[in-house]
Design an enzyme around this catalytic site. Structure first.
Site, PDB file in Angstrom:
ATOM      1  N   SER A 155     -15.974  26.350   2.531  1.00 35.98           N
ATOM      2  CA  SER A 155     -16.992  25.887   1.589  1.00 35.98           C
ATOM      3  C   SER A 155     -16.457  24.844   0.606  1.00 35.98           C
ATOM      4  CB  SER A 155     -17.591  27.088   0.851  1.00 35.98           C
ATOM      5  OG  SER A 155     -18.690  26.705   0.086  1.00 35.98           O
ATOM      6  N   ASP A 161     -21.296  20.252  -1.343  1.00 33.35           N
ATOM      7  CA  ASP A 161     -19.952  20.808  -1.196  1.00 33.35           C
ATOM      8  C   ASP A 161     -19.519  20.639   0.261  1.00 33.35           C
ATOM      9  OD1 ASP A 161     -21.771  22.649  -0.200  1.00 33.35           O
ATOM     10  OD2 ASP A 161     -20.684  24.405  -0.915  1.00 33.35           O
ATOM     11  N   ASP A 217     -19.307  22.510   2.977  1.00 34.30           N
ATOM     12  CA  ASP A 217     -20.083  23.002   4.128  1.00 34.30           C
ATOM     13  C   ASP A 217     -21.580  22.794   3.953  1.00 34.30           C
ATOM     14  OD1 ASP A 217     -20.449  24.985   2.207  1.00 34.30           O
ATOM     15  OD2 ASP A 217     -20.447  26.622   3.664  1.00 34.30           O
ATOM     16  N   ASP A 250     -23.953  23.842   1.983  1.00 32.12           N
ATOM     17  CA  ASP A 250     -24.963  24.875   1.726  1.00 32.12           C
ATOM     18  C   ASP A 250     -25.540  24.746   0.317  1.00 32.12           C
ATOM     19  OD1 ASP A 250     -22.775  25.840   0.312  1.00 32.12           O
ATOM     20  OD2 ASP A 250     -22.954  27.907   1.037  1.00 32.12           O
TER      21      ASP A 250
END
Length: 456
Positions: free
Chosen positions: A101, A243, A245, A247
């Site tokens: 992440s 960010d 990843d 999400d």
């Protein structure tokens, strides 16, 4: 037996803690669980973010799954929510995401998914841990080893998002959006999605690069200073940063002002609850009272949980929630993906902006006003016991408290939360009130109580 999983998955330094052998064993443990649950040929969707170690760990994890007799769909580099969406879309028996992440580039991690794309349930996670440490793996016969196929999910995922917003309204206004995807997985989705929605797009840091050369992938105000200047200098309607990843989505207004995540969550929640004629909003104990105002305005209920996106997702599923999210810019659309989705959040914000006819700053400034302060203290030892001591002290002084997650002292016009970090030797203090003066006063109270608790 050791403990592998944190609040959502496992993370560590790549090739030191999270090694190929580690990923292989996770794959074998997860595959064994699926086989033991009675599935003849379990199907698992696997993808990763852009980190340098991602391919190595993905291939090792896939090998582990194949060895137990699981079939695998390798979706390559994709945002975490896209992999969650694909797990559900392909009617898979589970999914796995190789990601750390917003952590620095040397980290990586593994998240395991339920068939509906949500993070693995605690009881199933415990079985994976047990199998990992006992190494009691199912090994398929040579002619029953799983098969691997590759699928591109980026286009269908983008189409699925487009089907959920008013594309014509967006095309009519043609917003000018600057995008910073932090060289992460969002580089493959967000700029393309926005162009297809009819936006004029300028993208920065939008080539996949797991070294994250431009900035730290955590999209906080400190890391986005340069981006904030770019948004203002280009005269854009607003900017959006992600960010590693993808999400989460964090927004910058046309004046280059960093917008706190709970404000954009409030904009989205307001629109979704209005469209649904009310419903249930799920958020955490650390999110602004602004969300209560938004829910009340729309005749909706609010449920507050412990901090953690997976905890919010589980509560949404169990209580048939309408919309969920956190103060860090993570919004969950439970009827789309049971996890935070930065691209879906951005598409919804673009739609809200296009339909409003207003400036982005006006949409934000029209929201009920709250003042917030945060601080943290480095604390070694049993931090949860110290936070429990804060609750004891607050109760003795006659304050109204909530111990859902940490110690929250509630006032008529605000609150202060003292909470131990789950990942660092830190205790955080958050305060909020309708006036700046009161918010500072509540923060000072939190600090004072923590200092008393530390003295014992």
């Amino acid at each position: 037996m050791g403990k592998l999983f944190g609040t959502f998955g496992v993370r560590g330094i790549a090739n030191e803690e999270i090694t190929p052998e580690f990923a292989l064993k996770i794959g074998m443990a997860f595959g064994t669980l699926l086989k033991r649950e009675g599935r003849e040929r379990p199907l698992v969707v696997v993808g990763r973010d852009t980190r340098v170690s991602g391919e190595m760990l993905k291939d090792a994890l896939i090998s582990g799954l194949l060895s137990t007799g699981c079939d695998v769909i390798d979706v390559g580099i994709a945002p975490t929510p896209a992999i969650q969406w694909a797990t559900n879309h392909f009617n898979a028996d589970g999914g796995a995401v190789i990601t750390a992440s917003h952590n620095p580039p040397e980290y990586n991690g593994i998240k395991l998914l339920e068939p509906n794309g949500m993070g693995l349930k605690k009881e199933r996670e415990a079985i994976v841990e047990e199998l990992f440490f006992s190494e009691d793996f199912h090994r398929a016969k040579w002619n029953e080893i799983g098969e691997l196929r590759k699928e591109d999910i980026i286009k269908p995922y983008i189409e699925a998002i487009k089907n959920r917003v008013d594309v014509e309204a967006i095309k009519k206004r043609r917003p000018f959006v600057v995008v910073d995807t932090s060289n992460g997985a969002g580089s493959l989705t967000l700029p393309y999605l926005l162009r297809e929605l009819g936006c004029k797009v300028v993208s920065v840091n939008a080539h996949p690069d797991g070294h994250f050369p431009a900035r730290n992938p955590e999209p906080n105000e400190e890391n986005l200073k340069g981006f904030m200047e770019i948004v203002k200098a280009l005269g854009a309607d607003f900017g959006v940063a992600q960010d590693g990843d993808a999400d989460r989505a964090v927004f910058i207004d046309e004046n280059g002002r960093f917008i706190q995540g709970d404000k954009t969550f409030a904009l989205v929640a307001d629109a979704v609850l209005r469209e649904n004629g009310g419903g249930l909003l799920v958020t955490t104990i650390a999110t602004s009272n602004l969300l209560d105002d938004i829910a009340k305005r729309n005749g909706a209920k609010v449920m507050r949980t412990k901090v953690g996106d997976l905890i919010v997702a589980r509560a949404l599923l169990e209580n048939n929630g309408t919309i969920g999210g956190e103060e860090n810019g993570g919004v969950i659309f439970p009827d789309f993906v049971l996890g935070r989705d930065g691209a879906m959040t951005t598409a919804k914000i673009v739609e809200i902006f296009a339909k409003s006819g207003k400036k982005f700053s006006e949409l934000i400034d029209e929201l009920p006003k709250y003042y917030q302060f945060k601080t943290k203290r480095h604390v070694e030892g049993d931090r949860k016991a110290i936070v429990a001591k804060v609750a004891e002290l607050a109760e003795k002084k006659g304050y109204k408290i909530d111990t859902t997650d940490g110690t929250k002292i509630i006032f008529d016009d605000g609150w202060v939360l003292v909470r131990a970090s789950g990942t660092e030797p830190i205790i955080r203090i958050f305060s909020e009130a309708k006036s700046e003066e009161k918010a500072r006063e509540y923060l000072e109270l939190g600090i004072k109580l923590l200092e008393e608790a530390l003295k014992g």
